[in-house]
Each structure stands twice: as structure tokens, then as C-alpha cells.
Design a protein around this motif. Structure first.
Motif, PDB file in Angstrom:
ATOM      1  N   THR A 162       1.029  -1.234  -0.038  1.00  0.00           N
ATOM      2  CA  THR A 162       0.012   0.069  -0.020  1.00  0.00           C
ATOM      3  C   THR A 162       0.871   1.469   0.175  1.00  0.00           C
ATOM      4  N   ARG A 163       2.017   1.220   0.849  1.00  0.00           N
ATOM      5  CA  ARG A 163       2.827   2.434   0.969  1.00  0.00           C
ATOM      6  C   ARG A 163       3.573   2.604  -0.283  1.00  0.00           C
ATOM      7  N   SER A 164       3.886   1.632  -0.997  1.00  0.00           N
ATOM      8  CA  SER A 164       4.513   1.762  -2.212  1.00  0.00           C
ATOM      9  C   SER A 164       3.597   2.267  -3.370  1.00  0.00           C
ATOM     10  N   SER A 165       2.485   1.703  -3.339  1.00  0.00           N
ATOM     11  CA  SER A 165       1.635   2.187  -4.370  1.00  0.00           C
ATOM     12  C   SER A 165       1.295   3.727  -4.279  1.00  0.00           C
ATOM     13  N   VAL A 166       0.803   3.785  -2.968  1.00  0.00           N
ATOM     14  CA  VAL A 166       0.481   5.714  -2.768  1.00  0.00           C
ATOM     15  C   VAL A 166       1.409   6.340  -3.084  1.00  0.00           C
ATOM     16  N   THR A 167       2.881   6.156  -2.620  1.00  0.00           N
ATOM     17  CA  THR A 167       3.888   6.689  -2.993  1.00  0.00           C
ATOM     18  C   THR A 167       4.386   6.888  -4.325  1.00  0.00           C
ATOM     19  N   GLY A 168       4.066   5.835  -5.095  1.00  0.00           N
ATOM     20  CA  GLY A 168       4.350   5.988  -6.607  1.00  0.00           C
ATOM     21  C   GLY A 168       3.524   6.854  -7.303  1.00  0.00           C
ATOM     22  N   ILE A 169       2.110   6.710  -6.941  1.00  0.00           N
ATOM     23  CA  ILE A 169       1.208   7.587  -7.746  1.00  0.00           C
ATOM     24  C   ILE A 169       1.178   9.175  -7.372  1.00  0.00           C
ATOM     25  N   LEU A 170       1.386   9.471  -6.073  1.00  0.00           N
ATOM     26  CA  LEU A 170       1.695  10.650  -5.371  1.00  0.00           C
ATOM     27  C   LEU A 170       2.682  11.414  -6.213  1.00  0.00           C
ATOM     28  N   THR A 171       3.908  10.777  -6.349  1.00  0.00           N
ATOM     29  CA  THR A 171       5.147  11.216  -6.710  1.00  0.00           C
ATOM     30  C   THR A 171       4.968  11.316  -8.346  1.00  0.00           C
ATOM     31  N   ALA A 172       4.271  10.410  -8.891  1.00  0.00           N
ATOM     32  CA  ALA A 172       4.015  10.850 -10.585  1.00  0.00           C
ATOM     33  C   ALA A 172       3.029  11.954 -10.756  1.00  0.00           C
ATOM     34  N   SER A 173       2.328  11.862  -9.809  1.00  0.00           N
ATOM     35  CA  SER A 173       0.955  13.119 -10.192  1.00  0.00           C
ATOM     36  C   SER A 173       1.779  14.280  -9.817  1.00  0.00           C
ATOM     37  N   LEU A 174       2.735  14.551  -8.719  1.00  0.00           N
ATOM     38  CA  LEU A 174       3.117  15.563  -8.567  1.00  0.00           C
ATOM     39  C   LEU A 174       4.013  16.288  -9.219  1.00  0.00           C
ATOM     40  N   MET A 175       4.883  15.368 -10.162  1.00  0.00           N
ATOM     41  CA  MET A 175       5.660  15.486 -11.276  1.00  0.00           C
ATOM     42  C   MET A 175       4.758  16.177 -12.335  1.00  0.00           C
ATOM     43  N   ARG A 176       3.708  15.504 -12.691  1.00  0.00           N
ATOM     44  CA  ARG A 176       2.859  16.004 -13.813  1.00  0.00           C
ATOM     45  C   ARG A 176       2.152  17.672 -13.469  1.00  0.00           C
ATOM     46  N   VAL A 177       1.794  17.900 -12.096  1.00  0.00           N
ATOM     47  CA  VAL A 177       1.437  18.983 -11.782  1.00  0.00           C
ATOM     48  C   VAL A 177       2.451  20.000 -12.200  1.00  0.00           C
ATOM     49  N   LEU A 178       3.751  19.811 -11.507  1.00  0.00           N
ATOM     50  CA  LEU A 178       4.647  20.867 -11.561  1.00  0.00           C
ATOM     51  C   LEU A 178       5.030  21.046 -13.132  1.00  0.00           C
ATOM     52  N   LEU A 179       5.196  19.951 -14.054  1.00  0.00           N
ATOM     53  CA  LEU A 179       5.401  20.205 -15.419  1.00  0.00           C
ATOM     54  C   LEU A 179       4.383  21.095 -15.957  1.00  0.00           C
ATOM     55  N   PHE A 180       3.086  20.734 -15.577  1.00  0.00           N
ATOM     56  CA  PHE A 180       2.013  21.767 -16.251  1.00  0.00           C
ATOM     57  C   PHE A 180       2.112  23.258 -15.693  1.00  0.00           C
ATOM     58  N   LEU A 181       2.340  23.335 -14.352  1.00  0.00           N
ATOM     59  CA  LEU A 181       2.609  24.832 -14.001  1.00  0.00           C
ATOM     60  C   LEU A 181       3.681  25.235 -14.555  1.00  0.00           C
ATOM     61  N   ALA A 182       4.598  24.766 -15.016  1.00  0.00           N
ATOM     62  CA  ALA A 182       5.859  25.441 -15.777  1.00  0.00           C
ATOM     63  C   ALA A 182       5.483  25.757 -17.098  1.00  0.00           C
ATOM     64  N   VAL A 183       4.764  25.023 -17.564  1.00  0.00           N
ATOM     65  CA  VAL A 183       4.324  25.449 -19.285  1.00  0.00           C
ATOM     66  C   VAL A 183       3.172  26.252 -18.944  1.00  0.00           C
ATOM     67  N   LEU A 184       2.214  26.182 -18.076  1.00  0.00           N
ATOM     68  CA  LEU A 184       1.242  27.226 -18.014  1.00  0.00           C
ATOM     69  C   LEU A 184       1.713  28.746 -17.723  1.00  0.00           C
ATOM     70  N   GLY A 185       2.754  28.767 -16.784  1.00  0.00           N
ATOM     71  CA  GLY A 185       3.400  30.135 -16.516  1.00  0.00           C
ATOM     72  C   GLY A 185       4.089  30.571 -18.126  1.00  0.00           C
ATOM     73  N   VAL A 186       4.496  30.019 -18.895  1.00  0.00           N
ATOM     74  CA  VAL A 186       5.000  30.494 -20.226  1.00  0.00           C
ATOM     75  C   VAL A 186       3.787  30.748 -21.027  1.00  0.00           C
ATOM     76  N   VAL A 187       2.689  29.868 -21.076  1.00  0.00           N
ATOM     77  CA  VAL A 187       1.662  30.218 -22.065  1.00  0.00           C
ATOM     78  C   VAL A 187       0.868  31.320 -21.688  1.00  0.00           C
ATOM     79  N   ALA A 188       0.740  31.399 -20.449  1.00  0.00           N
ATOM     80  CA  ALA A 188      -0.291  32.558 -19.758  1.00  0.00           C
ATOM     81  C   ALA A 188       0.356  34.142 -20.102  1.00  0.00           C
ATOM     82  N   ALA A 189       1.777  33.826 -20.137  1.00  0.00           N
ATOM     83  CA  ALA A 189       2.552  35.268 -20.360  1.00  0.00           C
ATOM     84  C   ALA A 189       2.365  35.531 -21.993  1.00  0.00           C
ATOM     85  N   GLY A 190       1.894  34.994 -22.762  1.00  0.00           N
ATOM     86  CA  GLY A 190       1.627  35.120 -24.082  1.00  0.00           C
ATOM     87  C   GLY A 190       2.759  34.485 -25.069  1.00  0.00           C
TER      88      GLY A 190
END
Length: 261
Positions: A84-112
Motif C-alpha cells: 500500500t505504501r509503495s503504490s500510494v507513494t508511486g502515484i503521488l510522486t507521479a502526480s506531483l511531477m505532472r502538476v509541476l510540469l503543467f505549472l511550468a508550461v502554464l506560466g509560459v503560455v499565460a505570459a503570451g
């Protein structure tokens, strides 16, 4: 080899998270708007959702962690907390990476800024953080690629190891062959962005099949023994199967159009 692979993946995972977090901070994305649209989107694009879903928990990823745990000797109901700990840690880590990547690109696109259609994420990193951001993207992409190559190859071959004794004896060579074949396919097609989206989408299509199979298997005593899967988890699993199936059907036309470009 297994322990080395585990440590290798952990180190590269931390590297990816730290570097992407830096770019996400530098680009200054509109966090309030992002949070609002996460729960109240203006429209629902099925192909991107399916691609992200498949790239996070679809396809071979559903089995990768389980196969590695079994190889490490972690099996049986007494090890359920570790699983359980392994699966939860894995999905949270993968999700965090995708959120950070999205925010990085969003900041650029939002600036035009306008992204390069041939390599959207690389151009986003370069626009947002200059040449340093471009180099950071190279490191992040390499780390993501090499861990995916190792994970996908290991898991794919692990499905075959029980088919014939020779595969079990020479499974390391089979993994090398799988990596070689995948590399040849990649350099032959020469459409990295389309391949990435297509791979995520296909994984998303496979997800309801694999998850549905697991949900059925966990109800059989001859497979799971005395273990009883919580009813609420089964209910959420069935809901995910239904949503993933619907998203997959809706995105088929988009996948066909993508490949015709």
C-alpha cells in the motif's frame, strides 16, 4: 541488479522533481486560475486527459511496481502495508511531477509566449528560464526516458519469463533486446511528440481492461486467499474503469487525426 535499478530510479526521480519545481517557480504560473480550472474546467478535452491518465497509471505501469515487489520477495498478506505504501507513494510522486510540469508550461503560455510545435515542452522551459531552462529540460527528459525504458522493458519481459525456461534463464538479454527494438522503432518513425501522445493514449485504452481484470481477480479466493478488497475501493475502481472506457472511446477520433498529421 534489482537494488541498483531501484536506487537509480529514486535518484533520478528526485532530480526531475527538483529541476521541474525550479522552472515552475521561475515561470510564475497563475496558481489561482489553475486551481479553479482543476475543479471547474471550461471544457473537457478527452484525448489529453486519456494521455495523462495512461501515462500515469495505464498500460504496463499498472503492473510494474507489483512485479518489482514480487521479485524482491515482498508477497503475501503480511506485506500489505508495504504494498500500500509503495503504490500510494508511486502515484503521488507521479502526480506531483505532472502538476509541476503543467505549472511550468502554464506560466509560459499565460505570459503570451508561443511554443514550438515540434518540441513544446523544451521550448516552454527555454522561454521560461532561458538556456538554463533548456538544459534542465534535457536532464528531466533524459531522466524520465531512461527510467521509463528500464521500467517498461523490465515489466514487459517479466510477463514472458514464465512462458519458456530459456526466457527465464536469459531474461537480461531479452530486456536488452526489448530496449534495442524499441529504440529502432523510435528512430525509424521520427515523430517523438506524436509517439508520446499515442503511447499515453494507448496505455489509457488498456487501463480499463487491466484494472477491470484486477478488480475481478481480487474477488476470487483461489487468487487472493483470505484477503478482502475494501468495497469502497472496488466501487471507485469500477468508476475509473467506466470513465476511462468512455474517455478512450471519445478520444479514438482524436488519435486517428493526430497520426494523419
Amino acid at each position: 541488479m534489482g537494488r541498483a535499478m531501484d536506487n537509480f530510479t529514486k535518484v533520478l526521480g528526485v532530480v526531475m522533481l527538483v529541476l521541474t519545481l525550479y522552472v515552475a517557480v521561475v515561470t510564475k504560473p497563475p496558481l489561482g486560475e489553475a486551481l479553479l480550472r482543476a475543479v471547474a474546467p471550461t471544457h473537457v478535452p478527452f484525448l489529453p486527459i486519456l494521455t495523462l491518465l495512461g501515462g500515469t497509471v495505464g498500460g504496463y505501469i499498472t503492473f510494474a511496481g507489483a512485479h518489482r515487489l514480487l521479485d524482491a520477495g515482498i508477497r503475501g498478506p503480511e506485506h500489505l502495508p508495504e504494498v500500500t505504501r509503495s503504490s500510494v507513494t508511486g502515484i503521488l510522486t507521479a502526480s506531483l511531477m505532472r502538476v509541476l510540469l503543467f505549472l511550468a508550461v502554464l506560466g509560459v503560455v499565460a505570459a503570451g509566449a508561443k511554443l514550438d510545435p515540434q518540441n513544446p515542452p523544451a521550448s516552454a522551459f527555454q522561454i521560461g528560464a532561458g538556456i538554463l531552462g533548456y538544459k534542465i529540460f534535457g536532464v528531466v527528459l533524459w531522466a524520465a526516458a531512461i527510467t521509463s525504458v528500464v521500467g517498461a522493458s523490465y515489466t514487459s519481459v517479466s510477463f514472458l519469463r514464465t512462458l519458456h525456461p530459456s526466457i527465464e534463464r536469459h531474461h537480461a538479454r531479452w530486456i536488452i533486446g526489448f530496449i534495442t527494438a524499441s529504440t529502432l522503432l523510435f528512430v525509424t518513425v521520427e515523430r517523438p511528440v506524436a509517439l508520446l501522445i499515442l503511447a499515453g493514449s494507448l496505455n489509457g485504452l488498456i487501463l480499463p481492461i487491466t484494472l477491470g481484470t484486477v478488480l475481478l481477480a481480487c474477488r476470487r479466493r483461489d487468487i487472493v486467499g483470505a484477503y478482502r478488497h475494501p468495497a469502497w475501493m472496488t466501487a471507485f475502481g469500477v468508476l475509473v474503469v467506466a470513465l476511462a472506457t468512455y474517455a478512450g472511446v471519445q478520444s479514438l477520433q482524436g488519435m486517428a487525426a493526430l497520426w494523419r498529421r
